[in-house]
Design a protein around this motif. Structure first.
Motif, short mmCIF file in Angstrom:
data_model
loop_
_atom_site.label_atom_id
_atom_site.label_comp_id
_atom_site.label_asym_id
_atom_site.label_seq_id
_atom_site.Cartn_x
_atom_site.Cartn_y
_atom_site.Cartn_z
N PRO A 189 2.54 4.08 -7.19
CA PRO A 189 2.31 2.75 -6.60
C PRO A 189 3.49 1.81 -6.87
O PRO A 189 4.17 1.93 -7.88
CB PRO A 189 1.05 2.25 -7.31
N VAL A 190 3.70 0.93 -5.91
CA VAL A 190 4.77 -0.07 -6.01
C VAL A 190 4.17 -1.35 -6.58
O VAL A 190 3.04 -1.71 -6.23
CB VAL A 190 5.36 -0.32 -4.61
N PRO A 191 4.89 -2.06 -7.46
CA PRO A 191 4.35 -3.33 -7.97
C PRO A 191 4.12 -4.34 -6.84
O PRO A 191 4.71 -4.22 -5.77
CB PRO A 191 5.46 -3.84 -8.91
N THR A 192 3.26 -5.31 -7.11
CA THR A 192 3.03 -6.35 -6.11
C THR A 192 4.30 -7.15 -5.88
O THR A 192 5.17 -7.23 -6.76
CB THR A 192 1.91 -7.31 -6.57
N ALA A 193 4.42 -7.73 -4.70
CA ALA A 193 5.52 -8.63 -4.38
C ALA A 193 5.05 -10.05 -4.70
O ALA A 193 4.08 -10.52 -4.12
CB ALA A 193 5.88 -8.50 -2.90
N THR A 194 5.72 -10.71 -5.64
CA THR A 194 5.35 -12.07 -6.03
C THR A 194 6.22 -13.06 -5.26
O THR A 194 7.44 -12.98 -5.31
CB THR A 194 5.51 -12.27 -7.54
N ILE A 195 5.55 -13.97 -4.54
CA ILE A 195 6.22 -14.97 -3.73
C ILE A 195 5.98 -16.34 -4.35
O ILE A 195 4.83 -16.71 -4.62
CB ILE A 195 5.67 -14.97 -2.28
N ALA A 196 7.06 -17.08 -4.59
CA ALA A 196 6.95 -18.44 -5.15
C ALA A 196 6.71 -19.43 -4.02
O ALA A 196 7.40 -19.39 -3.00
CB ALA A 196 8.23 -18.80 -5.91
N ILE A 197 5.73 -20.31 -4.22
CA ILE A 197 5.41 -21.36 -3.25
C ILE A 197 5.71 -22.70 -3.94
O ILE A 197 5.01 -23.08 -4.88
CB ILE A 197 3.93 -21.30 -2.82
N PRO A 198 6.75 -23.41 -3.50
CA PRO A 198 7.14 -24.64 -4.19
C PRO A 198 6.07 -25.72 -4.16
O PRO A 198 5.22 -25.74 -3.28
CB PRO A 198 8.38 -25.11 -3.42
N ALA A 199 6.14 -26.61 -5.14
CA ALA A 199 5.19 -27.73 -5.24
C ALA A 199 5.27 -28.60 -3.98
O ALA A 199 6.35 -28.81 -3.43
CB ALA A 199 5.50 -28.56 -6.47
N ALA A 200 4.10 -29.09 -3.58
CA ALA A 200 3.99 -30.05 -2.47
C ALA A 200 4.69 -29.57 -1.21
O ALA A 200 5.26 -30.36 -0.47
CB ALA A 200 4.52 -31.42 -2.90
N SER A 201 4.68 -28.27 -0.96
CA SER A 201 5.26 -27.75 0.28
C SER A 201 4.11 -27.41 1.21
O SER A 201 3.30 -26.53 0.92
CB SER A 201 6.13 -26.52 0.00
N THR A 202 4.03 -28.13 2.32
CA THR A 202 2.86 -28.00 3.17
C THR A 202 3.01 -26.95 4.25
O THR A 202 2.02 -26.38 4.68
CB THR A 202 2.52 -29.35 3.83
N VAL A 203 4.22 -26.70 4.73
CA VAL A 203 4.39 -25.72 5.80
C VAL A 203 5.25 -24.57 5.29
O VAL A 203 6.45 -24.72 5.09
CB VAL A 203 5.02 -26.34 7.06
N ASN A 204 4.61 -23.45 5.05
CA ASN A 204 5.31 -22.25 4.62
C ASN A 204 4.82 -21.11 5.48
O ASN A 204 3.62 -20.92 5.63
CB ASN A 204 4.98 -21.93 3.16
N LEU A 205 5.74 -20.35 6.05
CA LEU A 205 5.38 -19.17 6.83
C LEU A 205 6.12 -17.99 6.24
O LEU A 205 7.34 -18.04 6.04
CB LEU A 205 5.79 -19.33 8.30
N VAL B 117 0.81 -1.22 0.00
CA VAL B 117 0.00 0.00 0.00
C VAL B 117 0.85 1.27 0.00
O VAL B 117 0.39 2.32 -0.44
CB VAL B 117 -1.00 0.03 1.19
N GLU B 118 2.08 1.18 0.50
CA GLU B 118 2.95 2.35 0.54
C GLU B 118 3.36 2.74 -0.88
O GLU B 118 3.61 1.88 -1.72
CB GLU B 118 4.20 2.04 1.38
N THR B 119 3.39 4.03 -1.15
CA THR B 119 3.84 4.49 -2.46
C THR B 119 5.26 5.03 -2.33
O THR B 119 5.73 5.36 -1.24
CB THR B 119 2.93 5.60 -3.01
N VAL B 120 5.95 5.12 -3.46
CA VAL B 120 7.27 5.73 -3.51
C VAL B 120 7.14 6.97 -4.38
O VAL B 120 6.79 6.87 -5.56
CB VAL B 120 8.32 4.76 -4.10
#
Length: 118
Positions: free
Chosen positions: A72-88, A65-68
């Motif tokens: 507006p700042v682009p979204t932060a894309t986070i990769a979630i690996p296949a078959a990974s059950t516990v990610n924090l 939500v913070e601007t520079v």
């Protein structure tokens, strides 16, 4: 975030204290909503739990939500690996991400929950 057809699905947040033994199977989770996206109450000490049961690599796009310089700042894309059950991931400073974390997901086969230490 951007306009969608319906309201974003709210990720429930479990409040815990630092001395509490918390198991993931006690966490309430909701399935990812590809169409309308997700939202999670954010107090600055909130962690997002992600269970990727899809068998494929997935992504989530987190809105900042913070601007520079008023842009507006682009979204932060986070990769979630296949078959990974516990990610924090997190925590998410409220000055950058707001009091409500908004994010889009690439699959309905991911489950989301939240932890807060406040």
């Amino acid at each position: 975030g951007h306009a969608r057809g319906m309201a974003r699905v709210t990720v429930p947040v479990k409040r815990v204290n630092r001395f509490e033994v918390t198991t993931y199977n006690t966490l309430t989770v909701v399935a990812g909503d590809v169409l309308d996206g997700m939202r999670m109450p954010n107090d600055g000490s909130t962690l997002l739990y992600i269970d990727n049961g899809s068998g494929l690599d997935q992504t989530i796009d987190i809105y900042i939500v913070e601007t520079v310089d008023f842009y507006p700042v682009p979204t932060a894309t986070i990769a979630i690996p296949a078959a990974s059950t516990v990610n924090l991931i997190g925590p998410f400073p409220t000055g950058i991400y707001g009091n409500v974390l908004e994010f889009d997901v690439s699959s309905t086969l991911m489950d989301f929950g939240g932890f807060s230490l406040l």
